[in-house]
Design an enzyme around this catalytic site. Structure first.
Site, PDB file in Angstrom:
ATOM      1  N   ALA A  82     -16.645  24.390 -62.075  1.00  0.00           N
ATOM      2  CA  ALA A  82     -17.719  24.560 -63.060  1.00  0.00           C
ATOM      3  C   ALA A  82     -17.894  23.361 -63.997  1.00  0.00           C
ATOM      4  CB  ALA A  82     -17.462  25.835 -63.875  1.00  0.00           C
ATOM      5  N   ASP A  92      -3.135  27.651 -61.789  1.00  0.00           N
ATOM      6  CA  ASP A  92      -4.431  27.477 -61.136  1.00  0.00           C
ATOM      7  C   ASP A  92      -4.218  27.320 -59.622  1.00  0.00           C
ATOM      8  OD1 ASP A  92      -7.212  27.029 -61.030  1.00  0.00           O
ATOM      9  OD2 ASP A  92      -6.957  24.857 -61.185  1.00  0.00           O
ATOM     10  N   GLY A 129     -14.704  19.261 -57.863  1.00  0.00           N
ATOM     11  CA  GLY A 129     -14.907  17.818 -57.827  1.00  0.00           C
ATOM     12  C   GLY A 129     -16.221  17.378 -58.451  1.00  0.00           C
ATOM     13  N   SER A 167      -2.203  23.327 -62.232  1.00  0.00           N
ATOM     14  CA  SER A 167      -2.305  23.444 -60.771  1.00  0.00           C
ATOM     15  C   SER A 167      -0.951  23.136 -60.138  1.00  0.00           C
ATOM     16  CB  SER A 167      -3.348  22.449 -60.244  1.00  0.00           C
ATOM     17  OG  SER A 167      -2.854  21.127 -60.385  1.00  0.00           O
TER      18      SER A 167
HETATM   19  P1  13P Z   1     -14.117  21.246 -61.416  1.00  0.00           P
HETATM   20  O1  13P Z   1     -13.685  20.331 -60.326  1.00  0.00           O
HETATM   21  O2  13P Z   1     -15.576  21.535 -61.343  1.00  0.00           O
HETATM   22  O3  13P Z   1     -13.728  20.750 -62.770  1.00  0.00           O
HETATM   23  O4  13P Z   1     -13.369  22.647 -61.181  1.00  0.00           O
HETATM   24  C1  13P Z   1     -12.088  22.869 -61.664  1.00  0.00           C
HETATM   25  C2  13P Z   1     -11.478  24.137 -61.156  1.00  0.00           C
HETATM   26  O5  13P Z   1     -12.123  25.005 -60.617  1.00  0.00           O
HETATM   27  C3  13P Z   1     -10.037  24.287 -61.328  1.00  0.00           C
HETATM   28  O6  13P Z   1      -9.563  25.428 -60.704  1.00  0.00           O
HETATM   29  O1  G3H Z   2      -9.221  23.221 -58.461  1.00  0.00           O
HETATM   30  C1  G3H Z   2      -8.615  22.176 -58.521  1.00  0.00           C
HETATM   31  C2  G3H Z   2      -8.283  21.580 -59.827  1.00  0.00           C
HETATM   32  O2  G3H Z   2      -9.245  20.614 -60.178  1.00  0.00           O
HETATM   33  C3  G3H Z   2      -6.900  21.028 -59.801  1.00  0.00           C
HETATM   34  O3  G3H Z   2      -6.855  19.826 -59.132  1.00  0.00           O
HETATM   35  O4  G3H Z   2      -4.989  20.266 -57.575  1.00  0.00           O
HETATM   36  O5  G3H Z   2      -5.755  17.920 -58.041  1.00  0.00           O
HETATM   37  O6  G3H Z   2      -4.531  19.223 -59.790  1.00  0.00           O
HETATM   38  P1  G3H Z   2      -5.424  19.276 -58.581  1.00  0.00           P
HETATM   39 ZN    ZN Z   3     -10.630  25.921 -58.925  1.00  0.00          ZN
END
Ligand code: 13P
Ligand code: G3H
Ligand code: ZN
Length: 307
Positions: A211, A82, A179, A50
């Site tokens: 998910a 991500d 989350g 991310s």
């Molecule tokens: P979760 O918070 O359900 O693990 O989702 C992660 C996610 O979608 C990262 O892009």
């Molecule tokens: O979708 C979000 C992911 O859980 C990444 O989380 O942006 O805190 O690294 P983050």
């Molecule tokens: Zn996500």
């Protein structure tokens, strides 16, 4: 094995009715835990980074860690951005060796989401890089995007969006959220909507964000050892299996990694208050991540033996 793009992985997953696990990585122990699980399960895997992970660890550090992991690995691995918030970040990741990027314009009006996604596609495709986009809004907080309510993906808009942007895969909103607190009452996903989107986009890989299943054992363990995780609830595993058997080819998991790791560290600290060597608690935490990811790949994604 060198890094690859997700095309072949997703084609096989689509035909085979399973999904590829996309796991968020932030440090060495998480990368090692995921890679060990994928090796044990002989499964293809996506490591996703991310914007927050890039900021925390640094893109170069993460890529060097991934490189080290690849040297020891004989399973197919994709490195994916991500929730890319901008064209510029997608471009930096493409230039830095990522084989897949997500451009997340889900918070923008339809036409603006199309324009930003298209710009990324035009940069990525000539360089052989895959582009995931998002249409619809997940409730909760996604780093730069936060929404109080779900806006479910409209099937007709999804078709138009894919046609006009040329994106390679699409994250859809059908009731999941990011989350640990996903549902207040009973967990519910809009499967008829998923079916409709899939029917209108035959052969096209869909992505499920938010998910994590928030296993009760991790929540209990966090709380038993001084945590306060509260009324957490995730997506039931049978729903994820159902989505994987449909057109969902990529299932995103971050929260479950955080919970597994934190539960392990909390337990360790409580049981060994005299310890202060980071290896003593990060070792078991890495094992906890590995066991959780292996279970997920095997029993939820159905991707064991698909490498
Ligand atoms: P979760 O918070 O359900 O693990 O989702 C992660 C996610 O979608 C990262 O892009
Ligand atoms: O979708 C979000 C992911 O859980 C990444 O989380 O942006 O805190 O690294 P983050
Ligand atoms: Zn996500």
């Amino acid at each position: 094995m060198p890094l690859i793009g997700p095309k072949d992985m997703f084609e096989r997953a689509y035909r085979g009715g399973y999904a590829i696990g996309a796991f968020n990585v932030n440090n060495m122990e998480i990368i090692q835990g995921i890679m060990q699980a994928a090796a044990e399960e002989k499964a293809p895997v996506i490591l996703q980074v991310s914007a927050g992970a890039r900021k925390y660890a640094g893109q170069k550090y993460i890529m060097k860690l991934v490189e080290a992991a690849l040297d020891e690995s004989d399973v197919p691995v994709v490195v994916h951005l991500d929730h890319g918030p901008s064209f510029e970040m997608c471009r930096d990741c493409i230039d830095g060796g990522f084989t897949s990027v997500m451009i997340d314009g889900s918070h923008l009006p339809f036409e603006e989401n199309i324009a930003m996604t298209k710009q990324v596609v035009e940069y990525a495709h000539p360089r052989g890089v895959w582009v995931e986009a998002e249409l619809g809004k997940l409730a909760g907080v996604e780093e730069h995007v936060s929404s109080a309510d779900h806006v479910y993906t409209d099937p007709d808009e999804a078709v138009e969006f894919v046609r006009r942007t040329g994106c390679d895969s699409l994250a859809v909103a059908i009731g999941t959220s990011h989350g640990a607190y996903k549902f207040k009452g009973e967990a519910k996903l809009d499967f008829p909507r998923l079916e409709k989107i899939a029917a209108k986009l035959p052969g096209f890989p869909l992505v499920l964000h938010g998910a994590s299943s928030v296993p009760a054992e991790f929540v209990k363990m966090c709380n038993a050892y001084g945590g306060n995780v509260g009324d957490a609830q995730g997506v039931p595993e049978d729903m994820l299996r159902k989505a994987a058997a449909m057109a969902v080819c990529k299932i995103n998991v971050d929260t479950d990694i955080r919970l597994a790791l934190t539960a392990s560290v909390r337990k360790y600290f409580t049981e060994h208050p005299e310890q202060f060597d980071p290896r003593s608690y990060l070792g078991p935490a890495r094992e906890a991540v590995k066991a959780m990811v292996a279970h997920k790949i095997r029993d939820v994604m159905g991707a064991s033996g698909k490498a």
